[in-house]
Design an enzyme around this catalytic site. Structure first.
Site, PDB file in Angstrom:
ATOM      1  N   GLU A 265      16.436  17.459  18.100  1.00 17.32           N
ATOM      2  CA  GLU A 265      15.169  17.544  19.091  1.00 17.32           C
ATOM      3  C   GLU A 265      15.730  16.766  20.087  1.00 17.32           C
ATOM      4  O   GLU A 265      17.213  16.696  20.258  1.00 17.32           O
ATOM      5  CB  GLU A 265      14.126  16.665  18.563  1.00 17.32           C
ATOM      6  CG  GLU A 265      14.171  14.850  18.408  1.00 17.32           C
ATOM      7  CD  GLU A 265      13.382  14.440  17.735  1.00 17.32           C
ATOM      8  OE1 GLU A 265      12.701  14.453  16.640  1.00 17.32           O
ATOM      9  OE2 GLU A 265      13.749  12.804  17.391  1.00 17.32           O
TER      10      GLU A 265
ATOM     11  N   LYS B 250       0.861  -1.519   0.325  1.00 17.00           N
ATOM     12  CA  LYS B 250      -0.183   0.203   0.133  1.00 17.00           C
ATOM     13  C   LYS B 250       1.039   1.428   0.084  1.00 17.00           C
ATOM     14  O   LYS B 250       0.890   2.348  -1.121  1.00 17.00           O
ATOM     15  CB  LYS B 250      -0.597  -0.005   1.328  1.00 17.00           C
ATOM     16  CG  LYS B 250      -1.505   1.030   1.186  1.00 17.00           C
ATOM     17  CD  LYS B 250      -2.150   1.400   2.158  1.00 17.00           C
ATOM     18  CE  LYS B 250      -3.830   1.787   3.009  1.00 17.00           C
ATOM     19  NZ  LYS B 250      -4.783   2.506   3.694  1.00 17.00           N
TER      20      LYS B 250
ATOM     21  N   HIS C 180       9.815  10.508  18.763  1.00 19.42           N
ATOM     22  CA  HIS C 180      10.431   9.910  18.350  1.00 19.42           C
ATOM     23  C   HIS C 180      10.883   8.577  19.170  1.00 19.42           C
ATOM     24  O   HIS C 180      10.971   8.912  20.400  1.00 19.42           O
ATOM     25  CB  HIS C 180      11.813  10.599  18.206  1.00 19.42           C
ATOM     26  CG  HIS C 180      11.264  11.013  15.956  1.00 19.42           C
ATOM     27  ND1 HIS C 180      11.957  11.976  15.749  1.00 19.42           N
ATOM     28  CD2 HIS C 180      10.006  10.344  15.254  1.00 19.42           C
ATOM     29  CE1 HIS C 180      10.863  12.429  14.398  1.00 19.42           C
ATOM     30  NE2 HIS C 180      10.270  11.448  14.043  1.00 19.42           N
TER      31      HIS C 180
END
Length: 286
Positions: free
Chosen positions: A207, A18, A245
């Site tokens: 981050e 997909k 994350h």
């Protein structure tokens, strides 16, 4: 541009899934050179005119390829990555949730072979006007001279969009991935941008968690002649709690926004407190 250029000829591993099929069509629409797809058992078929092979070795007998983008499920990603690393120069691993020990083996194998691996858990790479090997929406990017490196796909999109709206185009945008173990890191990309004649300045999006940004700051201080500006996500994150994350977790006094900002400031990198400030910081240095 870096990594992805006019000579990049890519295969898609997992092209019939997909995600693989959807993003292959998007990459083709952006004029990326997708030469083949790989799905074991589906060899001999095609997708959007792209021939499908059972293996990379089989594909190499028929088409000229030097890069791969991987969309296969996490459980099969290591085998797919090893096959790509053995045969190609550039491997981009979009797949999420790959076990850390698998990622460690992938990265170690790539280092022994000398293959460049981006990811896992990356949005990929885009060189506006040339092509994209990734999942990013192309309409927010524009050709220009600012390089972007990020651990966050979403922040890459947000900041690239703001740069584009301000009339500041990008040379290449690279998502290095948000997992604790990744192939190519900030320093690898900074080195490439420093050598790239199409890049005049760099945006480094970081981050919380780990010390990658601190290491990048040390590299910038010693090796970069081109200006770098930055934004560090995770200002409100409580210690010990993962934010988004897998690699975004603060342990003790390391990996905080404050420690990363201090290191970058010491290297002459101005750090925005909000993503919306990046445009103004870039305007000051280019």
């Amino acid at each position: 541009m870096i990594l992805l250029n006019e000579d990049t000829r890519c295969i898609v591993q997992g092209i019939t899934g997909k995600q693989g099929s959807f993003h292959t069509e998007q990459m083709l629409n952006y004029n990326t050179k997708i030469e083949a797809g790989i799905t074991p058992g589906k060899g001999g078929q095609d997708f959007c005119g792209v021939p499908i092979f059972n293996s990379i070795e089989e594909a190499k007998e028929e088409v000229d390829i030097n890069a791969s983008i991987i969309f296969v499920p996490a459980n099969f990603a290591k085998d797919a990555a090893f096959e790509a690393i053995r045969n190609l120069n550039l491997v981009i691993i979009i797949s999420e949730h790959i076990p850390v020990h698998d990622s460690m083996e992938i990265v170690a194998y790539a280092e022994t072979i000398g293959t460049t691996v981006i990811g896992p858990n990356t949005p990929g790479i885009i060189s506006p006007g040339i092509g994209k090997l990734g999942i990013m929406p192309t309409h927010i990017f524009d050709e220009g001279n600012v390089g972007v490196i990020s651990r966050s796909g979403t922040l890459t999109y947000e900041i690239a969009s703001q740069l584009t709206r301000a009339g500041i185009g990008q040379s290449t945008c690279v998502g290095i991935g948000g997992d604790p173990v990744i192939g190519t890191d900030y320093i690898d990309i900074l080195e490439r941008f420093e050598e790239d004649k199409n890049t005049d300045a760099v945006v480094l999006i970081g981050e919380i968690g780990g010390n990658a940004e601190e290491n990048a700051a040390e590299y910038i201080n010693k090796n970069m002649s081109k200006p770098v500006v930055s934004y560090i996500a995770g200002r409100t994150a409580p210690p010990g709690k993962r934010m988004g994350h897998a690699g975004a977790i603060i342990q003790g006094n390391t990996g905080t926004v404050a420690s990363k900002t201090e290191a970058l400031n010491s290297a002459g990198v101005e750090v925005a407190t909000m993503p919306s400030q990046i445009v103004e910081l870039i305007k000051k240095v280019i």
